[in-house]
Motif scaffolding. Structure first.
Motif, mmCIF file in Angstrom:
data_model
loop_
_atom_site.group_PDB
_atom_site.id
_atom_site.type_symbol
_atom_site.label_atom_id
_atom_site.label_comp_id
_atom_site.label_asym_id
_atom_site.label_seq_id
_atom_site.Cartn_x
_atom_site.Cartn_y
_atom_site.Cartn_z
ATOM 1 N N ASP A 34 0.835 -1.198 0.000
ATOM 2 C CA ASP A 34 0.000 0.000 0.000
ATOM 3 C C ASP A 34 0.872 1.252 0.000
ATOM 4 O O ASP A 34 0.641 2.172 -0.789
ATOM 5 C CB ASP A 34 -0.946 -0.004 1.197
ATOM 6 C CG ASP A 34 -1.937 1.132 1.119
ATOM 7 O OD1 ASP A 34 -2.744 1.142 0.157
ATOM 8 O OD2 ASP A 34 -1.905 2.013 2.000
ATOM 9 N N CYS A 37 2.903 1.567 -3.439
ATOM 10 C CA CYS A 37 2.041 1.916 -4.563
ATOM 11 C C CYS A 37 1.428 3.301 -4.411
ATOM 12 O O CYS A 37 1.218 4.002 -5.405
ATOM 13 C CB CYS A 37 0.962 0.854 -4.748
ATOM 14 S SG CYS A 37 1.633 -0.711 -5.356
ATOM 15 N N ALA A 38 1.161 3.721 -3.198
ATOM 16 C CA ALA A 38 0.696 5.095 -2.979
ATOM 17 C C ALA A 38 1.779 6.071 -3.444
ATOM 18 O O ALA A 38 1.475 7.077 -4.095
ATOM 19 C CB ALA A 38 0.356 5.322 -1.510
ATOM 20 N N ARG A 47 -4.813 -0.377 -5.287
ATOM 21 C CA ARG A 47 -3.913 -0.876 -4.246
ATOM 22 C C ARG A 47 -4.606 -1.986 -3.460
ATOM 23 O O ARG A 47 -3.985 -2.999 -3.132
ATOM 24 C CB ARG A 47 -3.467 0.256 -3.317
ATOM 25 C CG ARG A 47 -2.653 1.312 -4.034
ATOM 26 C CD ARG A 47 -1.924 2.260 -3.110
ATOM 27 N NE ARG A 47 -2.666 2.804 -2.000
ATOM 28 C CZ ARG A 47 -3.216 4.020 -1.967
ATOM 29 N NH1 ARG A 47 -3.134 4.819 -3.025
ATOM 30 N NH2 ARG A 47 -3.832 4.444 -0.886
ATOM 31 N N GLU A 51 -3.272 -5.760 -3.115
ATOM 32 C CA GLU A 51 -3.003 -6.353 -1.808
ATOM 33 C C GLU A 51 -3.702 -7.705 -1.675
ATOM 34 O O GLU A 51 -3.117 -8.662 -1.170
ATOM 35 C CB GLU A 51 -3.444 -5.406 -0.696
ATOM 36 C CG GLU A 51 -2.586 -4.152 -0.621
ATOM 37 C CD GLU A 51 -3.222 -3.056 0.203
ATOM 38 O OE1 GLU A 51 -3.958 -3.373 1.165
ATOM 39 O OE2 GLU A 51 -2.983 -1.870 -0.101
#
Length: 149
Positions: A34, A37-38, A47, A51
């Motif tokens: 998370d 990718c953020a 995301r 996950e």
């Protein structure tokens, strides 16, 4: 045939997790994916899908390969590419792996099916030398345009 502007993946757009894994690693993997990718500008809804897919694939490594394997996630040309690799015994009839939902009464067996359902592209390459599962999530057109720093 490759696109004319294909180029190597950038290290800052790739994250790798090396086993051995246990079920206790699933939540830290989700959190790190998370955060990574953020930072790449991937919207939250993608995301979440990544996950789910990634941790289902790692859970398969835990169950079927005693945790020995690797997970790699890359962002390349608007696609999240999630690969789980192991050196387990292979999957019989791997071309059919994950195509059908498991029986509701089955205690497990949902990992590859869930990954296949949520991915835009999905492939299993398996032999007695090991298995590579690749799930691709298309995020093109949903990301803000950021220049690499």
């Amino acid at each position: 045939m490759p696109d004319s502007d294909d180029r190597p993946l950038l290290d800052r757009h790739r994250v790798r997790f090396d086993g051995p894994f246990t079920s206790a690693d699933l939540e830290p993997i989700r959190r790190r994916l998370d955060a990574e990718c953020a930072g790449w500008g991937v919207p939250a809804r993608f995301r979440s899908v990544l996950e789910l897919v990634a941790t289902e694939l790692v859970a398969n490594i835990v169950v079927h390969c005693e945790g020995e394997g690797r997970l790699q996630v890359s962002l390349y040309r608007g696609r999240l590419i999630c690969q789980a690799l192991d050196q387990g015994p292979g999957i019989p009839r791997s071309h059919r792996a994950g195509w059908r939902p498991p029986s509701p009464s089955a205690p497990g067996g949902r990992g590859l099916w869930l990954a296949r359902v949520f991915a835009d592209r999905f492939a299993v390459d398996s032999s007695p030398l090991g298995t590579t599962v690749t799930a691709v999530i298309d995020v093109r057109g949903t990301m803000s345009t950021q220049s690499p720093s």
